[in-house]
Write a protein that holds these residues in place. Structure first.
Motif, PDB file in Angstrom:
ATOM      1  N   ALA A  15     116.759  16.257 -25.482  1.00 30.30           N
ATOM      2  CA  ALA A  15     115.335  15.940 -25.593  1.00 30.30           C
ATOM      3  C   ALA A  15     115.035  14.812 -24.608  1.00 30.30           C
ATOM      4  N   ILE A  16     113.890  14.893 -23.957  1.00 29.53           N
ATOM      5  CA  ILE A  16     113.565  13.870 -22.946  1.00 29.53           C
ATOM      6  C   ILE A  16     112.155  13.315 -23.148  1.00 29.53           C
ATOM      7  N   ILE A  17     112.054  11.981 -23.184  1.00 29.56           N
ATOM      8  CA  ILE A  17     110.763  11.300 -23.137  1.00 29.56           C
ATOM      9  C   ILE A  17     110.526  10.999 -21.653  1.00 29.56           C
ATOM     10  N   MET A  18     109.648  11.790 -21.046  1.00 30.15           N
ATOM     11  CA  MET A  18     109.455  11.727 -19.587  1.00 30.15           C
ATOM     12  C   MET A  18     108.451  10.620 -19.291  1.00 30.15           C
ATOM     13  N   ASP A  19     108.910   9.402 -19.076  1.00 30.48           N
ATOM     14  CA  ASP A  19     107.975   8.277 -18.930  1.00 30.48           C
ATOM     15  C   ASP A  19     108.069   7.665 -17.532  1.00 30.48           C
ATOM     16  N   GLY A  20     106.962   7.087 -17.095  1.00 27.84           N
ATOM     17  CA  GLY A  20     106.949   6.345 -15.831  1.00 27.84           C
ATOM     18  C   GLY A  20     106.130   6.978 -14.717  1.00 27.84           C
ATOM     19  N   ASN A  21     105.449   8.082 -15.007  1.00 28.21           N
ATOM     20  CA  ASN A  21     104.653   8.743 -13.962  1.00 28.21           C
ATOM     21  C   ASN A  21     103.552   7.834 -13.411  1.00 28.21           C
ATOM     22  N   GLU A 181     121.462  16.548 -29.518  1.00 26.33           N
ATOM     23  CA  GLU A 181     122.633  15.660 -29.476  1.00 26.33           C
ATOM     24  C   GLU A 181     122.326  14.443 -28.616  1.00 26.33           C
ATOM     25  N   LEU A 182     121.438  14.637 -27.633  1.00 27.89           N
ATOM     26  CA  LEU A 182     121.166  13.573 -26.650  1.00 27.89           C
ATOM     27  C   LEU A 182     119.661  13.428 -26.461  1.00 27.89           C
ATOM     28  N   LEU A 183     119.175  12.189 -26.587  1.00 31.14           N
ATOM     29  CA  LEU A 183     117.777  11.872 -26.275  1.00 31.14           C
ATOM     30  C   LEU A 183     117.755  10.933 -25.080  1.00 31.14           C
ATOM     31  N   ILE A 184     117.042  11.330 -24.044  1.00 31.72           N
ATOM     32  CA  ILE A 184     116.920  10.517 -22.819  1.00 31.72           C
ATOM     33  C   ILE A 184     115.499   9.976 -22.739  1.00 31.72           C
ATOM     34  N   ARG A 185     115.338   8.695 -22.421  1.00 33.26           N
ATOM     35  CA  ARG A 185     114.007   8.195 -22.062  1.00 33.26           C
ATOM     36  C   ARG A 185     114.082   7.574 -20.681  1.00 33.26           C
ATOM     37  N   THR A 186     113.248   8.040 -19.776  1.00 31.50           N
ATOM     38  CA  THR A 186     113.163   7.444 -18.442  1.00 31.50           C
ATOM     39  C   THR A 186     112.080   6.370 -18.456  1.00 31.50           C
ATOM     40  N   GLY A 187     111.963   5.618 -17.381  1.00 29.42           N
ATOM     41  CA  GLY A 187     110.819   4.727 -17.185  1.00 29.42           C
ATOM     42  C   GLY A 187     110.982   3.321 -17.729  1.00 29.42           C
ATOM     43  N   GLY A 188     112.147   2.985 -18.256  1.00 27.25           N
ATOM     44  CA  GLY A 188     112.455   1.589 -18.579  1.00 27.25           C
ATOM     45  C   GLY A 188     112.106   1.089 -19.971  1.00 27.25           C
TER      46      GLY A 188
END
Ligand code: IPE
Ligand code: IPE
Ligand code: MG
Length: 245
Positions: A15-21, A181-188
């Protein structure tokens, strides 16, 4: 640096929280929507790479319930991008099934229609399921599930003592897939922002500073390598896990 991945331990669900655009665009002196547009290219790249790696479910936080309070022009730019990106051949090319979670009824009619068409059109694709969270928040989802259970109890079709974790999980938007199993958050930012609160109870969390438009295959490999380096104990001791108990 290349990250050697263990192909036998690729997460089934990322799962990804696509942040920082927005910040990515501002740093380039551009409108925020320019960042969202660039973010669509990242979605394409990361989807292909997940398929290549053998990931089975990729859930992308695309628009939260809270994002409805953004300026109207940004919301309409985002809705426009959802529409145009669904035209993409990415699904058929990569054999990807498309699914949506969230309060679809709040989306513009045209977007709802396109989402439904894309789900139907891709329903028989088998390599991976891409799940887009749109007008989604975990508290919205849990509140809806609680209301439905209360109605079933009131109607006499459910006994309170029959409510268990499986029953609750089965009432959530995500009932058709395993927990990530894995959660990724980009953007700090190091927060979860109302995403999959129930489902990430035992997920491994990975935060990186890279803005979503800059997130590439190498960054994805780095996240998976980090996941693979961890010992998932689920409450047990390290010794128990090592001895396969
Ligand atoms: C994430 O990027 C995409 C959405 C929430 C739609 P942002 O738009 O939140 O970008 P930042 O966090 O302002 O940089
Ligand atoms: C989270 O990003 C939602 C999406 C990526 C769709 P936000 O940028 O909206 O998160 P907050 O509000 O800063 O936590
Ligand atoms: Mg943000």
């Amino acid at each position: 640096m290349r990250h050697e991945l263990d192909n036998t331990r690729i997460p089934q669900h990322i799962a990804i929280i696509m942040d920082g655009n927005g910040r990515w665009a501002s740093e380039r002196g551009k409108e925020r929507s320019f960042g969202h547009q660039a973010g669509v290219d990242t979605v394409r790249r990361i989807t292909s790479e997940c398929v290549r790696l053998g990931v089975k479910f990729l859930t992308l936080y695309t628009f939260s319930t809270e994002n409805w309070s953004r300026p109207a022009d940004e919301i309409s730019a985002l809705m426009g991008l959802v529409l145009s990106s669904l035209e993409d051949e990415i699904f058929m090319k990569n054999n990807v099934r498309f699914q949506v979670i969230g309060d679809m009824g709040r989306l513009p009619q045209e977007v709802q229609q396109k989402l439904r068409e894309t789900m139907e059109h891709t329903a028989h694709n088998t390599a991976m399921t891409m799940v887009v969270a749109l007008s989604y928040s975990s508290r919205w989802e849990l509140t809806k599930a609680a209301r439905e259970l209360a109605q079933a109890v009131k109607a006499g079709t459910l006994q309170p003592e029959d409510i268990d974790e499986n029953l609750i999980g089965g009432r959530l938007e995500t009932a058709f897939m395993p927990d990530p199993e894995l959660l990724i958050r980009t953007g700090g930012e190091v927060r979860v922002s109302n995403f999959l609160l129930w489902q990430i109870a035992y997920s491994e969390l990975y935060f990186c500073d890279t803005y979503w438009p800059d997130f590439d295959e190498q960054d994805l490999h780095r996240a998976i390598a980090s996941y693979q380096a961890r010992q998932r104990r689920f409450g047990k001791t390290g010794g128990q896990i090592e001895s396969g108990e």
